[in-house]
Design a protein around this motif. Structure first.
Motif, PDB file in Angstrom:
ATOM      1  N   ARG A  82      -6.870  -2.396  -6.645  1.00  0.00           N
ATOM      2  CA  ARG A  82      -5.610  -1.644  -6.676  1.00  0.00           C
ATOM      3  C   ARG A  82      -4.472  -2.484  -6.099  1.00  0.00           C
ATOM      4  O   ARG A  82      -3.336  -2.422  -6.584  1.00  0.00           O
ATOM      5  N   ARG A  83      -4.778  -3.262  -5.073  1.00  0.00           N
ATOM      6  CA  ARG A  83      -3.764  -4.161  -4.525  1.00  0.00           C
ATOM      7  C   ARG A  83      -3.352  -5.201  -5.567  1.00  0.00           C
ATOM      8  O   ARG A  83      -2.165  -5.520  -5.715  1.00  0.00           O
TER       9      ARG A  83
ATOM     10  N   ASP B 189      -3.416  -4.797  -8.771  1.00  0.00           N
ATOM     11  CA  ASP B 189      -2.561  -4.091  -9.733  1.00  0.00           C
ATOM     12  C   ASP B 189      -1.107  -4.111  -9.277  1.00  0.00           C
ATOM     13  O   ASP B 189      -0.192  -4.369 -10.069  1.00  0.00           O
ATOM     14  N   GLU B 190      -0.896  -3.821  -7.994  1.00  0.00           N
ATOM     15  CA  GLU B 190       0.468  -3.772  -7.465  1.00  0.00           C
ATOM     16  C   GLU B 190       1.117  -5.152  -7.499  1.00  0.00           C
ATOM     17  O   GLU B 190       2.285  -5.298  -7.875  1.00  0.00           O
TER      18      GLU B 190
ATOM     19  N   ARG C 268       2.412  -6.300 -10.868  1.00  0.00           N
ATOM     20  CA  ARG C 268       3.660  -5.709 -11.356  1.00  0.00           C
ATOM     21  C   ARG C 268       4.807  -6.711 -11.239  1.00  0.00           C
ATOM     22  O   ARG C 268       5.711  -6.746 -12.075  1.00  0.00           O
TER      23      ARG C 268
ATOM     24  N   GLU D 192      -3.836   8.736   0.615  1.00  0.00           N
ATOM     25  CA  GLU D 192      -2.428   8.354   0.524  1.00  0.00           C
ATOM     26  C   GLU D 192      -2.078   7.330   1.591  1.00  0.00           C
ATOM     27  O   GLU D 192      -1.256   6.434   1.362  1.00  0.00           O
TER      28      GLU D 192
ATOM     29  N   GLN E   1      -3.156   3.945   0.409  1.00  0.00           N
ATOM     30  CA  GLN E   1      -2.332   3.503  -0.711  1.00  0.00           C
ATOM     31  C   GLN E   1      -0.953   3.056  -0.256  1.00  0.00           C
ATOM     32  O   GLN E   1      -0.324   2.206  -0.897  1.00  0.00           O
ATOM     33  N   ASP E   2      -0.469   3.615   0.851  1.00  0.00           N
ATOM     34  CA  ASP E   2       0.814   3.176   1.397  1.00  0.00           C
ATOM     35  C   ASP E   2       0.830   1.669   1.630  1.00  0.00           C
ATOM     36  O   ASP E   2       1.842   1.000   1.408  1.00  0.00           O
TER      37      ASP E   2
ATOM     38  N   GLY F 133       0.113  -0.473  -1.754  1.00  0.00           N
ATOM     39  CA  GLY F 133       1.229  -0.441  -2.691  1.00  0.00           C
ATOM     40  C   GLY F 133       2.445  -1.237  -2.273  1.00  0.00           C
ATOM     41  O   GLY F 133       3.517  -1.091  -2.873  1.00  0.00           O
TER      42      GLY F 133
ATOM     43  N   ARG G 277       5.941   2.184   7.040  1.00  0.00           N
ATOM     44  CA  ARG G 277       4.785   2.911   6.517  1.00  0.00           C
ATOM     45  C   ARG G 277       3.849   3.350   7.632  1.00  0.00           C
ATOM     46  O   ARG G 277       3.201   4.388   7.529  1.00  0.00           O
TER      47      ARG G 277
END
Length: 600
Positions: A278-279, A281-282, A285, A481, A484-485, A488, A505
């Motif tokens: 997931r990291r 993925d960010e 971007r 969450e 994910q903070d 992301g 965060r």
């Protein structure tokens, strides 16, 4: 002879090193530290020169530019590059060819072809035939480039072979990005000076540390994301042991908890690999070709991690298991592609150049500062301003210490003092770890099968973020969450922006934990004034009731107890039973009753 540094006459057509990045080891415009090191060398014209530069800073560009200058001005007639691995010697030859220096990476014996300016060999090759290379140095004026020279101290035989082979060399250039060792073997051609404490330390002719490189924007800042969690394993005696990563425990218990976390059959590795994906993925971007690297302990683990990643990301990762020609080709294909993940055992830990690597998972039990620094060095090569590196690691005290000390520079030390009247070397255990870290680990040696240990269960908890010497975050569960903070965080930020965003965060996570209903919050998240006041007996009764119901449901469904507890946590959320709040325990009691009713 002029003493002012100038770019290689062969490299004027190449792209600049920054903000765009030239091919590995080649750049027409030298970075400030490379120019300063060149000027220092050309002014002194030394026979031996030790350059210490952090991984990713461009040691190869400096060395090849200097080699080109020495060849062009007829100071030397040929070049010999000594590298740690087969892959790296080929990489050196490819880089040298880009600026017109032709090195033969396949050389083994006899005369060198007339088309070549020299050869690229390994330390192991020098150890086998030192006299061959001594004769070459005696016949023609030779520049010897000793890449990652600390490998010449891996064993006395390698060090002695290097001394014998290159003592007649006209010039010797030693390079390293990690100028520290944990043993006391002297490194050949390195100058040592005695300090006020009577201990001799290595003296570098030019040093460019991580802190300097970070300030200059030459390397990426590193965000370390640490994961803890509860582990359970069985000893040879049949005893089941439970512990939490990061808590004080014996050396053996820490090792076994660590290995339990890295077991691909547990929950820790899938959770951490999922977070790392997931990291990635960010990051992609902002940096579309960014890639990730998982550093595994052995081949079996590497294959298992690759299988997990395929299920997580939907694409098969590149797997590199050994230091051979096929492995080099796979690394090169990955470097040129936009594939997401590379899984490797050891050979990618040092010197291998894949600048697009931006996310790493430290999934090995090797715990020496040398190996850790080399591994992290794979992610810090900067290509454009604002890039950051993210490295995921278990909450192991030694690794956290290495992460905090990343910006410190260490010198190789001889004559390490003994403690008290001890006859044995107190640094011996660390030296053994270093040898273990630096030996090839691609083939299983059967040792692990003999260890009195069996991993039973593991779970992951997001622990903290370490950045620029500070820590951020509170414990959170994978997929939350709060986690994910941090996953992301944008992939392109200035270092001060990263720090400010991490601070914001963290404040948001603290505020969120205070607003969360008590029966939904983890016990660790709640402020002291809101933690439920239950007696020890009441909590014990709740856990006993849950375990009794799980046992009955296990008999009814045929599933193991551990699997049912895991399914309950997935359905209801929260930490393991031992850490769950009263509200969370009651939720699980109700859920397992619901499941049992459905099966009737």
């Amino acid at each position: 002879m002029t003493t002012t540094a100038s770019p290689s006459p062969h490299s004027s057509h190449l792209s600049p090193a920054f903000p765009g990045r030239a091919p590995w080891g080649t750049a027409s415009k030298l970075r400030a530290w490379q120019q300063a090191a060149m000027e220092s060398y050309l002014q002194a014209q030394p026979r031996d020169f030790l350059a210490v530069a952090t991984p990713g800073a461009g040691k190869t560009t400096f060395a090849l530019t200097l080699a080109s200058w020495l060849l062009h001005h007829h100071v030397v007639q040929q070049v010999t590059v000594v590298a740690p691995t087969e892959h790296l010697k080929t990489q050196w030859a490819d880089a040298a060819a880009r600026i017109g220096i032709r090195l033969d990476p396949e050389y083994s014996a006899g005369p060198v072809g007339r088309d070549y300016h020299g050869v690229a060999v390994t330390y192991a090759g020098i150890g086998v035939r030192p006299m061959l290379h001594r004769n070459r140095c005696e016949q023609r004026k030779t520049l010897v480039i000793l890449d990652e020279i600390h490998h010449a101290g891996d064993s006395r035989s390698w060090g002695e072979a290097c001394l014998e082979a290159f003592e007649p060399a006209t010039r010797r250039l030693a390079l390293t990005g990690t100028p520290f060792r944990s043993d006391t073997n002297p490194i050949p051609f390195v100058t040592y000076a005695e300090g006020t404490d009577g201990v001799r330390r290595s003296v570098a002719d030019y040093t460019y540390g991580y802190g300097n490189a970070l300030a200059d924007g030459v390397v990426r800042p590193v965000i370390f994301l640490s994961y803890s969690g509860s582990m359970r394993w069985r000893t040879k005696a049949g005893d089941e042991v439970a512990a939490r990563l990061g808590e004080p425990m014996t050396k053996d218990a820490t090792s076994q908890a660590w290995r339990t976390a890295l077991d691909p059959k547990g929950e820790w590795m899938p959770a951490v690999l999922g977070a790392a994906d997931r990291r990635l993925d960010e990051v992609r971007r902002s940096v579309p070709d960014a890639g990730g690297l998982v550093i595994a302990t052995d081949q079996d683990s590497a294959r298992a991690y690759a299988k997990l990643l395929r299920g997580i990301s939907g694409t098969a990762p590149t797997v590199v298991l050994s230091d051979d020609g096929g492995a080099s080709n796979r690394i090169e294909e990955f470097r040129q592609s936009q594939d997401r993940w590379l899984v490797a055992v050891r050979m990618v830990s040092e010197g291998v150049d894949v600048p697009r690597l931006a996310v790493g998972v430290y999934a090995t039990t090797i715990s020496t500062p040398l190996f850790f620094a080399q591994a992290v060095g794979r992610f810090v090569r900067s290509r454009r301003r604002g890039e950051t590196a993210s490295v995921f690691l278990p909450t192991i005290p030694s690794l956290l210490g290495f992460a905090h000390e990343l910006e410190l520079e260490r010198d190789h030390v001889l004559d390490k003092p003994k403690r008290g009247n001890e006859e044995e070397d107190p640094y011996g255990p660390e030296a053994d770890l270093l040898k273990e870290a630096e030996r090839e680990q691609d083939e299983p040696d059967g040792e692990q099968d003999q260890l009195p240990f069996e991993a039973l269960e593991s779970e992951a908890v997001f622990d903290r973020v370490m950045y620029d010497g500070a820590e951020f975050g509170m414990q959170a569960h994978p997929g939350s969450e709060e986690e994910q903070d941090y996953l992301g965080i944008p992939g392109l930020l200035e270092p001060d922006q990263v720090r400010m965003l991490l601070h914001k965060r963290q404040q948001r996570q603290i505020a969120h934990s205070r607003r969360k209903p008590d029966d939904e919050a983890d016990l660790l998240e709640l402020p002291a004034e809101r933690r439920p006041v239950l007696s020890h007996k009441e909590m014990m009764e709740l856990r006993r009731e849950l375990n009794s119901l799980v046992g009955a449901y296990a008999h009814q469904s045929g599933k193991p107890h551990g699997v049912i507890h895991t399914e309950l946590r997935r359905a209801c959320g929260g930490p393991p039973t031992a850490e769950a709040t009263a509200g969370q325990l009651r939720q699980r009691v109700a859920k397992v009753k619901e499941w049992a009713t459905r099966m009737r």
